[in-house]
Design an enzyme around this catalytic site. Structure first.
Site, short mmCIF file in Angstrom:
data_model
loop_
_atom_site.label_atom_id
_atom_site.label_comp_id
_atom_site.label_asym_id
_atom_site.label_seq_id
_atom_site.Cartn_x
_atom_site.Cartn_y
_atom_site.Cartn_z
CE LYS A 101 -34.17 -28.06 10.86
NZ LYS A 101 -34.65 -29.36 10.40
CG ASP A 148 -34.97 -31.09 7.50
OD1 ASP A 148 -35.74 -30.15 7.22
OD2 ASP A 148 -35.11 -31.79 8.52
CG ASP A 199 -23.76 -21.07 -0.70
OD1 ASP A 199 -23.58 -21.36 -1.90
OD2 ASP A 199 -22.83 -20.79 0.08
#
Ligand code: NAD
Length: 362
Positions: free
Chosen positions: A194, A226, A250
């Site tokens: 990110k 995203d 995760d």
């Protein structure tokens, strides 16, 4: 000469003991056929350890694990322990085990098996041929960063804090495992971060770019997390190997898991530089079906295969297990989580029996 290995078994909670029983039976039979024998030693972790010893990772468990050649873990957690303080939660035992053994790399394959293509919630043409390896950083990032806690501000308001932090060395060692893994596969590595918002991700991206010059045969790309979450359900075939941080990994590895139709089919390997690896299914302890003989044991059985391949360097024995799993699926045997019309529904133990029969038949 028979090669002997010391294996620590951590059955844990919920469906853990049921699926572990099947994996151990499979290992014994495959071992007999492959000139490999196992000395199994059980130890406590998670809720079972909290009940017996008052803590989720008793020191003797870590000690036993450290002395073994590999650790096979089933699952931990359950409603019973959900309201305990964080340091006493079952998950803390698992995080402690990974940290104690310095397991910084988690390898999670998500491969579509032709027999289970229709179990995916996505269309056949979207998932056909999907074969992804998610390499997740495991001992750093937001799950371990300091400061952490719930603090009271000057105005008396509570403030929860976690810290996402990575050093260059932490990024480099997971990066190298990811490049090496991609090299053994289709030589495509996608680093997920990110970096448009987080400085820690900017450093991650810089280090991945720097490492790339040592692996000119691997094609490196970058993607924001995203977008990666979207692309995984839009065109998952574009991915070969993905490398990402603890938190993002995760989430994305569970998402990749669902492409395959069932979390009950997915193994994982956690590796460090020197200590024994931990091999475990991706799923949790499924308390909703625990003790009902409904669990799919195949993810744990496939984790045992990963243990043989990556932990003990016994690829032939690993092949035997993986072939047996494909064969029972070819025979149309299914547990509830992967059941579809026209298939034969089996319980956990019966699926184990079917596997053993197929392995014995060679
Ligand atoms: P979960 O993976 O246990 O279950 C999610 C769903 O998948 C449930 O409906 C469950 O029945 C099903 N499922 C999972 N494994 C299955 C299997 N082998 N066969 C058939 N169905 C299966 O996740 P959850 O419900 O979010 O968590 C339950 C507990 O497990 C919690 O306490 C959580 O903290 C813990 N957990 C442990 C691990 C681990 O041990 N590594 C991982 C995730 C969650």
């Amino acid at each position: 000469m028979t090669q002997q290995y010391q294996i620590t078994l951590l059955p844990g909670d919920g469906i853990g003991p049921e699926i572990m029983t099947v994996a151990v039976e499979v290992l014994k039979v495959v071992g007999e056929q492959s000139g490999v024998s196992f000395r199994f030693q059980e130890a406590l972790i998670g809720g079972a350890a909290i009940d017996a010893k008052g803590e989720p990772l008793p020191p003797e468990t870590l000690e036993i694990c450290m002395k073994s050649d590999a650790v096979l873990l089933a699952a931990i957690g359950g409603y019973k322990w959900d309201s305990l303080p964080r340091h006493l939660r079952p998950e803390t035992g698992l995080l402690g085990l990974r940290a104690g053994l310095k397991l910084f790399a988690n390898l999670r394959p998500a491969k579509i098996l032709p027999q289970l293509m229709d179990a995916s919630s996505l269309k056949r043409e979207v998932v056909e041929g999907v074969d992804i390896m998610v390499v997740r950083e495991l001992t750093g990032g937001i799950y371990f960063g300091q400061p952490r806690g719930i603090f009271t501000t000057e105005t008396g308001e509570k403030r929860g804090v976690n810290t996402m932090a990575y050093t260059e060395a932490e990024i480099d060692r997971i990066g190298r495992i990811a490049f090496e893994t991609a090299r053994k596969r289709h030589k495509k590595l996608c680093s997920v971060d990110k970096a448009n918002v987080l400085e820690v991700s900017q450093l991650w991206r810089d280090r991945m770019n720097a490492l790339a010059s040592d692996y000119p045969d691997v094609e490196l790309s970058h993607m924001y997390v995203d977008n990666a979450a979207m692309q995984l359900v839009r065109t998952p075939r574009q991915f070969d190997t993905i490398v990402t941080s603890n938190l993002f990994g995760d989430i994305l590895s569970d998402e990749a898991a669902m492409l395959t139709g069932s979390i009950g089919m997915l193994p994982s390997a956690s590796l460090g530089a020197s200590a024994p690896g931990v091999f475990e299914p991706v799923h949790g302890s499924a308390p909703d079906i625990a003790g009902q003989d409904k669990a799919n044991p195949l993810a744990t059985v496939l984790s045992a295969a990963m243990m043989l391949r990556y932990g003990l360097n016994q690829p032939n024995a690993a092949d035997r297990i993986e072939q047996a799993v494909l064969k029972v699926l070819d025979q149309d045997y299914r547990t509830g989580d992967i059941m579809s019309e026209g298939m034969t529904l089996l319980g956990c133990q019966a699926m184990g029996d079917a596997l053993i029969q197929v392995i014995r038949e060679g």
